[in-house]
Design a protein around this motif. Structure first.
Motif, PDB file in Angstrom:
ATOM      1  N   GLN A  49      16.406 -20.270  29.226  1.00 41.30           N
ATOM      2  CA  GLN A  49      15.572 -20.935  30.694  1.00 41.30           C
ATOM      3  C   GLN A  49      14.396 -21.687  29.840  1.00 41.30           C
ATOM      4  O   GLN A  49      14.409 -22.991  30.562  1.00 41.30           O
ATOM      5  CB  GLN A  49      15.193 -19.868  31.505  1.00 41.30           C
ATOM      6  CG  GLN A  49      16.180 -19.541  32.632  1.00 41.30           C
ATOM      7  CD  GLN A  49      15.411 -18.813  33.552  1.00 41.30           C
ATOM      8  OE1 GLN A  49      14.803 -17.592  33.402  1.00 41.30           O
ATOM      9  NE2 GLN A  49      15.487 -19.298  34.880  1.00 41.30           N
ATOM     10  N   HIS A  97      15.198 -25.579  27.735  1.00 39.63           N
ATOM     11  CA  HIS A  97      14.049 -26.401  28.231  1.00 39.63           C
ATOM     12  C   HIS A  97      13.384 -27.264  27.072  1.00 39.63           C
ATOM     13  O   HIS A  97      13.273 -28.383  27.130  1.00 39.63           O
ATOM     14  CB  HIS A  97      12.956 -25.670  28.935  1.00 39.63           C
ATOM     15  CG  HIS A  97      11.819 -26.524  29.614  1.00 39.63           C
ATOM     16  ND1 HIS A  97      10.701 -27.108  29.034  1.00 39.63           N
ATOM     17  CD2 HIS A  97      12.037 -26.969  30.813  1.00 39.63           C
ATOM     18  CE1 HIS A  97       9.921 -27.569  29.707  1.00 39.63           C
ATOM     19  NE2 HIS A  97      10.569 -27.736  31.008  1.00 39.63           N
ATOM     20  N   THR A 119      21.264 -22.316  33.361  1.00 35.42           N
ATOM     21  CA  THR A 119      20.955 -23.628  33.061  1.00 35.42           C
ATOM     22  C   THR A 119      21.073 -24.787  34.225  1.00 35.42           C
ATOM     23  O   THR A 119      21.927 -24.516  35.230  1.00 35.42           O
ATOM     24  CB  THR A 119      22.497 -23.919  32.224  1.00 35.42           C
ATOM     25  OG1 THR A 119      22.446 -23.137  31.075  1.00 35.42           O
ATOM     26  CG2 THR A 119      22.558 -25.412  31.587  1.00 35.42           C
ATOM     27  N   THR A 120      20.252 -25.823  34.292  1.00 40.39           N
ATOM     28  CA  THR A 120      20.284 -26.689  35.366  1.00 40.39           C
ATOM     29  C   THR A 120      21.338 -27.652  35.472  1.00 40.39           C
ATOM     30  O   THR A 120      21.899 -28.067  34.163  1.00 40.39           O
ATOM     31  CB  THR A 120      19.033 -27.397  35.561  1.00 40.39           C
ATOM     32  OG1 THR A 120      18.869 -28.151  34.459  1.00 40.39           O
ATOM     33  CG2 THR A 120      17.648 -26.380  35.594  1.00 40.39           C
ATOM     34  N   ARG A 121      21.632 -28.272  36.282  1.00 42.74           N
ATOM     35  CA  ARG A 121      22.959 -29.134  36.482  1.00 42.74           C
ATOM     36  C   ARG A 121      22.372 -30.624  35.379  1.00 42.74           C
ATOM     37  O   ARG A 121      23.275 -30.834  34.654  1.00 42.74           O
ATOM     38  CB  ARG A 121      22.928 -29.720  37.772  1.00 42.74           C
ATOM     39  CG  ARG A 121      23.997 -28.802  38.703  1.00 42.74           C
ATOM     40  CD  ARG A 121      24.227 -29.279  40.029  1.00 42.74           C
ATOM     41  NE  ARG A 121      23.443 -28.968  40.903  1.00 42.74           N
ATOM     42  CZ  ARG A 121      23.522 -29.133  42.180  1.00 42.74           C
ATOM     43  NH1 ARG A 121      24.609 -30.070  42.738  1.00 42.74           N
ATOM     44  NH2 ARG A 121      22.770 -29.026  43.108  1.00 42.74           N
ATOM     45  N   GLN A 148      20.428 -30.170  32.764  1.00 42.32           N
ATOM     46  CA  GLN A 148      20.564 -29.814  31.319  1.00 42.32           C
ATOM     47  C   GLN A 148      22.133 -29.589  30.849  1.00 42.32           C
ATOM     48  O   GLN A 148      22.518 -29.889  29.781  1.00 42.32           O
ATOM     49  CB  GLN A 148      19.956 -28.545  31.172  1.00 42.32           C
ATOM     50  CG  GLN A 148      18.619 -28.337  31.344  1.00 42.32           C
ATOM     51  CD  GLN A 148      18.017 -26.861  31.388  1.00 42.32           C
ATOM     52  OE1 GLN A 148      18.433 -26.093  31.776  1.00 42.32           O
ATOM     53  NE2 GLN A 148      16.523 -26.917  31.274  1.00 42.32           N
ATOM     54  N   ASN A 170      19.916 -20.318  41.038  1.00 42.93           N
ATOM     55  CA  ASN A 170      20.059 -21.444  40.355  1.00 42.93           C
ATOM     56  C   ASN A 170      21.654 -21.837  40.751  1.00 42.93           C
ATOM     57  O   ASN A 170      22.459 -21.150  40.373  1.00 42.93           O
ATOM     58  CB  ASN A 170      19.996 -21.544  38.776  1.00 42.93           C
ATOM     59  CG  ASN A 170      20.389 -22.818  38.375  1.00 42.93           C
ATOM     60  OD1 ASN A 170      19.758 -23.768  38.534  1.00 42.93           O
ATOM     61  ND2 ASN A 170      21.409 -23.045  37.309  1.00 42.93           N
ATOM     62  N   LEU A 177      24.798 -24.302  40.403  1.00 39.27           N
ATOM     63  CA  LEU A 177      25.523 -25.284  39.765  1.00 39.27           C
ATOM     64  C   LEU A 177      26.525 -26.185  40.418  1.00 39.27           C
ATOM     65  O   LEU A 177      27.238 -27.049  40.145  1.00 39.27           O
ATOM     66  CB  LEU A 177      26.128 -24.705  38.531  1.00 39.27           C
ATOM     67  CG  LEU A 177      25.298 -24.106  37.400  1.00 39.27           C
ATOM     68  CD1 LEU A 177      25.975 -23.328  36.312  1.00 39.27           C
ATOM     69  CD2 LEU A 177      24.455 -25.500  36.815  1.00 39.27           C
TER      70      LEU A 177
END
Length: 373
Positions: A102, A107, A155-157, A159, A288, A290
């Motif tokens: 994260q 990041h 994991t973000t969208r 990323q 989080n 996705l």
């Protein structure tokens, strides 16, 4: 494409760099130094240690690609190691690999990749990135034994759209090692990293003691019915579902006992029979997504621990409270601090961190008080 490869010094990330270079991409290698360089050099079976940095640099030289080493020791200590100790002091069982992904890895390395004008970042994780009708999707790896999707739920969208995972489609580790040998990489037979990278010889309670000595102070082991059965040497040594390390409190007559909960404020470890541990509802926070968050009950599969198979469940999202209520088809053991990851088949829908059920600690304390009086 210009691609930044996160190179840990192991065979997986080395193969990723080699494959992308072979395909004609402009590859840049980056390695993180995450803890004391001198102390880390002699450790075996770790990652991001002194020898690993050396190995990553040798691979970069072999592939003739630029290689950078980033000193992230302070960042790692604050974002991962301190969080690890704080979680145990709260009576939780943390997952430092998720926090590392994260913060430091996805990041900070994504920021570096963008600063260097890269079109993408690639890692050696065993997951698959699939281009779907609404953008990039995260899927489980082809090799179920090495699948790491559980650790990448945060994991973000954005990323995910930027990242690539070339090893996700490989059938097994032997195939990856064969590629390393074909590319002439000296790490082809290097052992996999084991345990938590910053915990020497697996003695994690020693790391916790340095950062949160209160988490290793002794306390009582108490049965769910309030009986004091023994003493422990620190709540950091226990997790929900554990049956070892309880000493005389490991049995109630002929019935084996397991950790049912950990009270941080009173430093009590609560034990009970196996049948008392499964929960009908699992509370999940720091969620989080996705996929677009569901407006109603979501039928899915969930993993509550890294090494278990997904189980059928229904998830209800409360955007106002920021909480996810997960109802497994059958009550399940859920350890606070671990991840709850939602799947639709092989696709990761999202996930978050398991929290203690509301009122659980108060209920245990009340029960114990009633019995003692």
């Amino acid at each position: 494409m210009r691609i930044l490869v996160a190179m840990s010094g192991g065979v997986d990330s080395s193969v990723v760099a080699g494959l992308l270079k072979e395909q004609g991409h402009e590859v840049i290698g980056a390695t993180l130094q995450l803890y004391d360089h001198g102390a880390a050099t002699s450790r075996k079976g770790a990652c991001c240690a002194g020898q690993d940095i050396h190995d990553a640099r040798r691979v970069a030289d072999r592939l003739d690609i630029p290689h950078y080493v980033l000193d992230k020791e302070s960042r790692f200590s604050a974002a991962v190691v301190q969080d690890f100790a704080d979680a145990y002091a709260r009576g939780e069982t943390p997952i430092p690999c998720v926090r590392c992904n994260q913060t430091v890895k996805f990041h900070d390395l994504v920021d570096l990749a963008r600063d260097l004008g890269a079109d993408a970042m690639a890692t050696g994780h065993y997951v698959r990135r699939v281009d779907g009708p609404r953008g990039a999707e995260l899927h489980r790896a082809a090799d179920p034994q090495r699948d790491q999707s559980y650790f990448l739920f945060a994991t973000t969208r954005a990323q995910l759209d930027f990242c690539r995972f070339p090893l996700g489609g490989y059938p097994d580790k032997a195939s990856v090692r064969a590629v390393a040998a074909r590319l002439g990489l000296r790490v082809a037979e290097k052992p996999d990293s084991q345990d938590i990278c910053f915990v020497p010889q697996g003695r994690y309670h020693e790391v916790v003691a340095k950062h949160r000595p209160d988490a290793v102070e002794p306390g009582e082991i108490v049965h769910l019915d309030g009986r004091v059965l023994g003493r422990h040497q620190g709540i950091a040594r226990y997790t929900v579902g554990q049956g070892r390390g309880l000493g005389p409190a490991s049995r109630d007559g002929e019935e084996p006992l397991y950790v049912a909960g950990v009270e941080a404020r009173s430093r009590r470890v609560i034990v009970g029979p196996r049948t008392a541990l499964p929960q009908p509802v699992v509370m999940v926070a720091e969620v989080n997504w996705l996929v677009p968050p569901p407006a109603g009950p979501l039928r899915c599969q969930v993993k509550l621990r890294a090494r278990e198979e997904p189980r059928a469940a229904t998830a209800d999202w409360d955007p106002t409270a920021g909480l996810l209520r997960v109802r497994p088809e059958e009550p399940a053991i859920a350890a606070p601090g671990q991840a709850c990851v939602l799947y639709d088949g092989d696709r990761v829908l999202g996930g978050g961190f398991i929290r203690r059920a509301a009122g659980a600690e108060a209920a245990w304390t009340t029960t114990a008080a009633c019995v003692s009086t």
